[in-house]
Design an enzyme around this catalytic site. Structure first.
Site, short mmCIF file in Angstrom:
data_model
loop_
_atom_site.label_atom_id
_atom_site.label_comp_id
_atom_site.label_asym_id
_atom_site.label_seq_id
_atom_site.Cartn_x
_atom_site.Cartn_y
_atom_site.Cartn_z
N ASN A 79 15.09 36.14 -40.80
CA ASN A 79 15.27 34.86 -40.13
C ASN A 79 15.71 33.85 -41.18
O ASN A 79 14.93 33.47 -42.04
CB ASN A 79 13.91 34.45 -39.50
CG ASN A 79 13.93 33.04 -38.94
OD1 ASN A 79 14.97 32.41 -38.84
ND2 ASN A 79 12.74 32.55 -38.59
N TRP A 80 16.98 33.49 -41.11
CA TRP A 80 17.51 32.56 -42.13
C TRP A 80 17.07 31.12 -41.90
O TRP A 80 17.31 30.27 -42.74
CB TRP A 80 19.05 32.65 -42.17
CG TRP A 80 19.57 33.82 -42.95
CD1 TRP A 80 18.86 34.94 -43.32
CD2 TRP A 80 20.89 33.99 -43.47
NE1 TRP A 80 19.66 35.78 -44.03
CE2 TRP A 80 20.92 35.24 -44.13
CE3 TRP A 80 22.06 33.23 -43.42
CZ2 TRP A 80 22.07 35.73 -44.76
CZ3 TRP A 80 23.21 33.71 -44.04
CH2 TRP A 80 23.21 34.96 -44.71
N LYS A 81 16.48 30.84 -40.74
CA LYS A 81 16.05 29.47 -40.42
C LYS A 81 17.23 28.51 -40.60
O LYS A 81 18.37 28.90 -40.37
CB LYS A 81 14.81 29.09 -41.24
CG LYS A 81 13.71 30.15 -41.12
CD LYS A 81 12.39 29.75 -41.71
CE LYS A 81 11.41 30.90 -41.51
NZ LYS A 81 10.06 30.57 -41.97
N SER B 82 5.57 35.80 -45.66
CA SER B 82 5.62 36.07 -47.11
C SER B 82 5.81 37.54 -47.47
O SER B 82 5.28 38.01 -48.47
CB SER B 82 4.38 35.48 -47.81
OG SER B 82 4.35 34.08 -47.66
N GLU C 195 2.82 36.87 -36.89
CA GLU C 195 3.04 36.04 -38.07
C GLU C 195 1.92 35.01 -38.20
O GLU C 195 1.96 33.97 -37.52
CB GLU C 195 4.37 35.31 -37.97
CG GLU C 195 5.57 36.22 -37.82
CD GLU C 195 6.85 35.51 -38.25
OE1 GLU C 195 7.45 35.96 -39.22
OE2 GLU C 195 7.21 34.50 -37.63
N HIS D 10 8.93 31.36 -32.33
CA HIS D 10 8.58 31.26 -33.75
C HIS D 10 7.63 30.07 -33.94
O HIS D 10 7.76 29.05 -33.25
CB HIS D 10 9.84 31.08 -34.61
CG HIS D 10 9.54 31.19 -36.07
ND1 HIS D 10 9.01 30.15 -36.80
CD2 HIS D 10 9.63 32.23 -36.93
CE1 HIS D 10 8.80 30.55 -38.05
NE2 HIS D 10 9.17 31.81 -38.15
N GLY E 11 5.98 31.28 -45.43
CA GLY E 11 6.55 30.44 -46.47
C GLY E 11 5.57 29.97 -47.52
O GLY E 11 5.86 29.06 -48.30
N GLY F 84 11.41 35.72 -43.68
CA GLY F 84 12.09 34.44 -43.81
C GLY F 84 12.80 34.34 -45.15
O GLY F 84 13.89 34.86 -45.35
N GLY F 85 12.14 33.69 -46.12
CA GLY F 85 12.75 33.40 -47.42
C GLY F 85 13.43 34.59 -48.08
O GLY F 85 14.56 34.46 -48.59
N GLU G 82 7.51 27.80 -36.02
CA GLU G 82 8.17 26.52 -36.31
C GLU G 82 8.72 25.89 -35.03
O GLU G 82 8.77 24.66 -34.92
CB GLU G 82 9.26 26.73 -37.38
CG GLU G 82 8.62 26.95 -38.75
CD GLU G 82 9.41 27.84 -39.70
OE1 GLU G 82 10.61 28.04 -39.50
OE2 GLU G 82 8.78 28.35 -40.66
#
Ligand code: PGA
Length: 250
Positions: free
Chosen positions: A11-13, A210, A165, A95, A171, A231-232, A97
């Site tokens: 997920n590049w957000k 993470s 998650e 998600h 993150g 994510g990251g 967020e």
């Protein structure tokens, strides 16, 4: 299908412009036969271009959210059919967020997931507890309620993936203990089986929060962890490739 599919989803957000597509080229070059499904969910602005690259390799692309309706006066929103038209085969729904920044409820997430299915997309439905909820000992109640409320009755192993998650692990570099991950995944598997029978036994259950190349193998060794939502570490081919390789070997 006799076992859940192994899926490494990224997920590049809100990250990435055209130059980031070089990472996708590099990923596909290194991982032509990954031994698992690879999915990347870029910002909507890159979806069509990434899909053009993905077509040449073992990669699927997805959106990060969709609207519950197929069209209409909803400025700034994207429908599932539009994602599909741009080359997506997947979409993330619910998600944390989105739930936090946009106040999305389980009911909203269920409607979006139904819209994704109607457009022929595979929905990656996200659930997970906050730190306060974990500390209060209510994790299993929270994820049970989210799973029940966010996943529609029409879900199958072909059209739905569940991502657990923990919000406090996203993150932050903090990862739950392995037995905490196992506890939630075993619980979710049992809930899915009791609601959906064989279809629930075969739905892929991803862990997210993470995940890095360094901790991936240990997480993928957990029964009922069928992959990761990353994510990251999905932004760089070397990092995401490390996670893909660990999943392929698991
Ligand atoms: P992270 O994000 O890997 O950067 O923790 C996970 C996610 O939000 O899906």
């Amino acid at each position: 299908m006799s076992a859940p599919r192994k899926i490494a989803a990224g997920n590049w957000k809100m990250n990435g412009t055209a130059d980031a597509l070089a990472e996708v080229e590099a990923l596909l070059k290194e991982h032509a036969k990954p031994g698992c499904d690879m999915v990347l969910c870029p910002p909507a602005t890159l979806l069509h271009r990434m899909a053009g690259i993905a077509d040449k390799g073992a990669l699927a692309v997805g959106g990060q959210d969709c609207h519950a309706r197929s069209s209409g006066a909803h400025t700034g929103d994207i429908s599932a059919a539009m994602l599909q038209d741009a080359g997506a085969t997947h979409v993330i729904t619910g998600h944390s967020e989105r739930r936090t920044d946009h106040g999305e409820t389980d009911e909203d997430v269920r409607a979006k997931t139904e819209a994704a299915h109607a457009a022929g997309l595979i929905a990656i439905v996200c659930i997970g507890e906050t730190l306060e909820q974990r500390d209060a000992g209510t994790t299993l109640d929270i994820v049970a309620a989210q799973l029940g409320g966010s996943v529609p009755d029409g879900a199958t192993a072909e059209n739905t993936v569940i991502a657990y998650e923990p919000v406090w692990a996203i993150g932050t570099g903090r990862v739950p203990e392995i037995d905490q991950i196992a506890e939630v995944h075993d619980f979710l598997r049992a809930r899915l089986e009791s609601r959906f029978g064989e279809k629930g036994a075969l739905m892929s259950l991803l862990y997210g929060g993470s995940v890095k190349p360094a901790n991936a193998a240990e997480i993928f060794a957990v029964t009922n962890v069928n992959g990761a939502l990353v994510g990251g570490a999905s932004l760089k081919a070397a990092d995401f490739g490390g996670i893909v390789a660990a999943l392929g070997k698991s």
